[in-house]
Structure formats: C-alpha cells, structure tokens
Design an enzyme around this catalytic site. Structure first.
Site, mmCIF file in Angstrom:
data_model
loop_
_atom_site.group_PDB
_atom_site.id
_atom_site.type_symbol
_atom_site.label_atom_id
_atom_site.label_comp_id
_atom_site.label_asym_id
_atom_site.label_seq_id
_atom_site.Cartn_x
_atom_site.Cartn_y
_atom_site.Cartn_z
ATOM 1 N N SER A 125 0.764 -1.225 -0.056
ATOM 2 C CA SER A 125 -0.102 -0.063 -0.247
ATOM 3 C C SER A 125 0.689 1.317 0.045
ATOM 4 O O SER A 125 2.109 1.367 0.555
ATOM 5 C CB SER A 125 -0.791 -0.234 1.319
ATOM 6 N N TYR A 150 -2.673 0.186 10.513
ATOM 7 C CA TYR A 150 -2.659 -0.902 9.044
ATOM 8 C C TYR A 150 -1.437 -0.327 8.314
ATOM 9 O O TYR A 150 -0.795 -1.241 7.792
ATOM 10 C CB TYR A 150 -3.824 0.011 8.395
ATOM 11 N N LYS A 154 1.767 -2.819 6.825
ATOM 12 C CA LYS A 154 2.186 -3.078 5.350
ATOM 13 C C LYS A 154 3.741 -2.807 5.433
ATOM 14 O O LYS A 154 4.524 -3.709 4.727
ATOM 15 C CB LYS A 154 1.354 -2.103 4.407
#
Length: 338
Positions: A125, A150, A154
């Site tokens: 991402s 989040y 990643k």
C-alpha cells in the site's frame, strides 16, 4: 499452473481471480469470509465461465495453513490479499490488525519457504510512505513512520518478505497501490463492504442509493486547493491486471532483483470534493454531504509516480476516473435490485 489467491473473494482479490482465469491460470482461493460474501464466487464464475476452487479457512490458524499446503502441493505462485485494510479501524483496534496482517503472512511464508520455488505477489500500500515529502511518490521515497497500525503492518510485511527472500527460494513483487475504486464492467463483482464503508467511493454510492443519509467529508482544512485530502484513485480492474503482469514477470524469470517494488496508480491526484463532483456529473446525481473533522491516521495527499510500473513492469492503467465512478454506480444499483 495453479495460483493461490488469499482473500480471493474480497474486492481486489475477486477481480484479480477473474484476470488470472482469463489468462488461463488455475486458481485456488483461500478466504475466511470475514469481509466477503461467498456469492462472489458465482460472480467470478459468471464472468469467466469457470468456478475457482475455494478453501474456507483462516490464515491465522497455523495448523489450517499447514493442512492446506499438504493438500495443495503444486502451488506455483501466490497473490496475497488476505488482510484487514481500514486505516480508521486499525487506529481503534490495532491488535486485530497486527494479528490478522502479520501472523497470517508469517504462517503463509513458513509453508512457502519449504517449496522448491514460489512466486509471491504482496498486496502492499502507498500507506508505507506515510506523508511523503515529494509528490508524485517514487518507489525510492523514504519510508516514513506509519501514521496508522494498518500502514505499519504493510511496512512490517514488506520487511518480513525482504528478510525471508534472502534465505529461501521465494521471489516476490511488492505492489504498493493507491486507492482502488470501481467494479467489473459486467457488474457481477464489485466492492461489497460489510457494515459502514471505510472507503470514499462505496460511501458515495451507498449515499446516492439512499442507504446512507449523507456523505461525511473528513476535513476541509488540508493544505490542498479545495481543502480536502488528495488521493490517486485507480480502477480495480487495472489494479487486478497489474497483479497478473507482476506474477507473469516472476514466472518468466524476468525479475532483476529477488524482491521488486512497484507503485500501482494513475499518477494523478484527485481531491475528495473532486471525486464527489465527478460522480455527480457522470451519473447525473446530487449527493448530500457534510464536512466533518479530520480522521485520525489520514494524510494530506498521496499520488504515484508510475514510471517504474510503465517502463519496467510494462503495465499502464486503461480506465479514467469517470469510467471507474460509472462502474461503481452500476454495481451499487445491481446490488439494490438483487
């Protein structure tokens, strides 16, 4: 050639399964149905004429992952989508994100490193860049401290893959993509969030269809032309095709490094208000919306420099923002009429 797609009933996963099957790959989907519907399997079948194998299991259960690879011994490649993916939710429930996004990846890689050779595509991402200092963002931009759990998962996921590739036969491509939107042109599959949408476009379409009273715009005091946050919105079918191109690159042994990184976006930033106005224009709909406070974990702007994807990977997006928003609305109307 058998390809494992984890999270293959999800938004990006299902579109990628379609593109893989269109290219002749045999696909096995692993999904725990935590954020997907089993009905998506029928949508994939209706588009491609072939139903992929589905194994319902949770990658957080190590024994189940081991059992899967004892059953499927001929996996040539893996496209790994299975992960929780909402910035706001990750701020509120960080341990869920660390368990789901990290543990599942580790258990998967533990099995894959025992194989003679495997090609691994990781759903990364643009959040790994944090708030990048220079736009558009290049792959060699400094990895800033993540602004959400989040984003941190990643970053950690990429580091794990880099480390494992040094001591195993795993070859990987990390696709850092920006904001996927839209739906398949057939309206057989699309974004199907459970509960209140965490992403802009499904919130727009649900508001337009009457499921939501009004759309919330998180902040209008960002240092951008209209005060709202800027993102790079890419059609999900373009994104799905990028995964297939990346996988084929590894299978054909055209990769230059053991782990390669590519930004996948359009190279153009659009503000929240621009997306709303574009949706209104192409679909001839007025959207009720209100400005609310900023959402924790959100950055001001992010859009991709896509030169590397164009020149090295040989991939380019084909769809416009207008086409993506038309397809998203067509999909929302299809859901309502089911």
């Amino acid at each position: 050639m058998k390809i494992l797609v984890t999270g293959g009933l999800g938004f990006i996963g299902s579109h990628t399964v379609v593109e893989l099957q269109n290219k002749g790959f045999e696909v096995v989907i692993v999904d725990n149905l935590s954020n997907a519907s089993i009905d998506v399997l029928d949508g994939i079948s209706n588009i491609t004429g072939k139903k992929p194998i589905l194994e319902i299991l949770d990658l957080r259960e190590k024994a189940d992952v081991q059992s899967f690879f004892k059953k499927h011994t001929d996996i040539a490649g893996v496209v790994h989508f299975a992960a929780s993916k909402a910035v706001g939710e990750s701020v509120e429930n960080p341990l869920l994100y660390y368990e789901n996004n990290i543990n599942a990846l580790v258990y998967l890689l533990q099995e894959l490193q025992q194989l003679e050779e495997v090609c691994f595509i990781f759903s990364s991402s643009c959040t790994v860049y944090g708030q990048a200092e220079i736009m558009p963002i290049r792959e060699n931009a400094p990895i800033q401290k993540a602004l959400s759990p989040y984003g941190n998962t990643k970053q950690i996921g990429e580091e794990i893959i880099q480390d494992v590739s040094k001591v195993s036969s795993i070859k990987a491509v990390l696709l850092r993509y920006f904001n996927p939107i839209g739906a398949h042109e057939s309206a057989e599959i699309g974004e199907l969030p459970l509960g209140v949408p965490q992403n802009l476009v499904p919130f727009i379409t649900q508001t337009a269809i009457g499921l939501r009273k009004e759309l919330s715009v998180f902040g209008n005091d960002y240092p951008t032309p209209d005060g709202t946050a800027i993102r790079d919105y890419i059609h999900v079918v373009d994104l799905a095709k990028a995964h297939v191109v990346a996988l084929q690159r590894l299978l054909d042994k055209k990769n230059i490094e053991k782990v390669e990184v590519f930004n996948i976006g359009t190279g153009k930033g659009s503000s929240v208000l621009e997306v709303i106005k574009t949706f209104e224009n192409v679909n001839n709909i007025q959207l009720p919306y209100k400005i609310v406070g900023r959402r924790e974990g959100d950055i001001t702007e992010a859009y991709a420099n896509t030169d590397r994807a164009f020149n090295v990977l040989g991939w380019k997006p084909e769809f416009t923002l207008e086409e993506a928003l038309l397809s998203a609305w067509k999909w929302e109307q299809k859901i309502k009429n089911q």
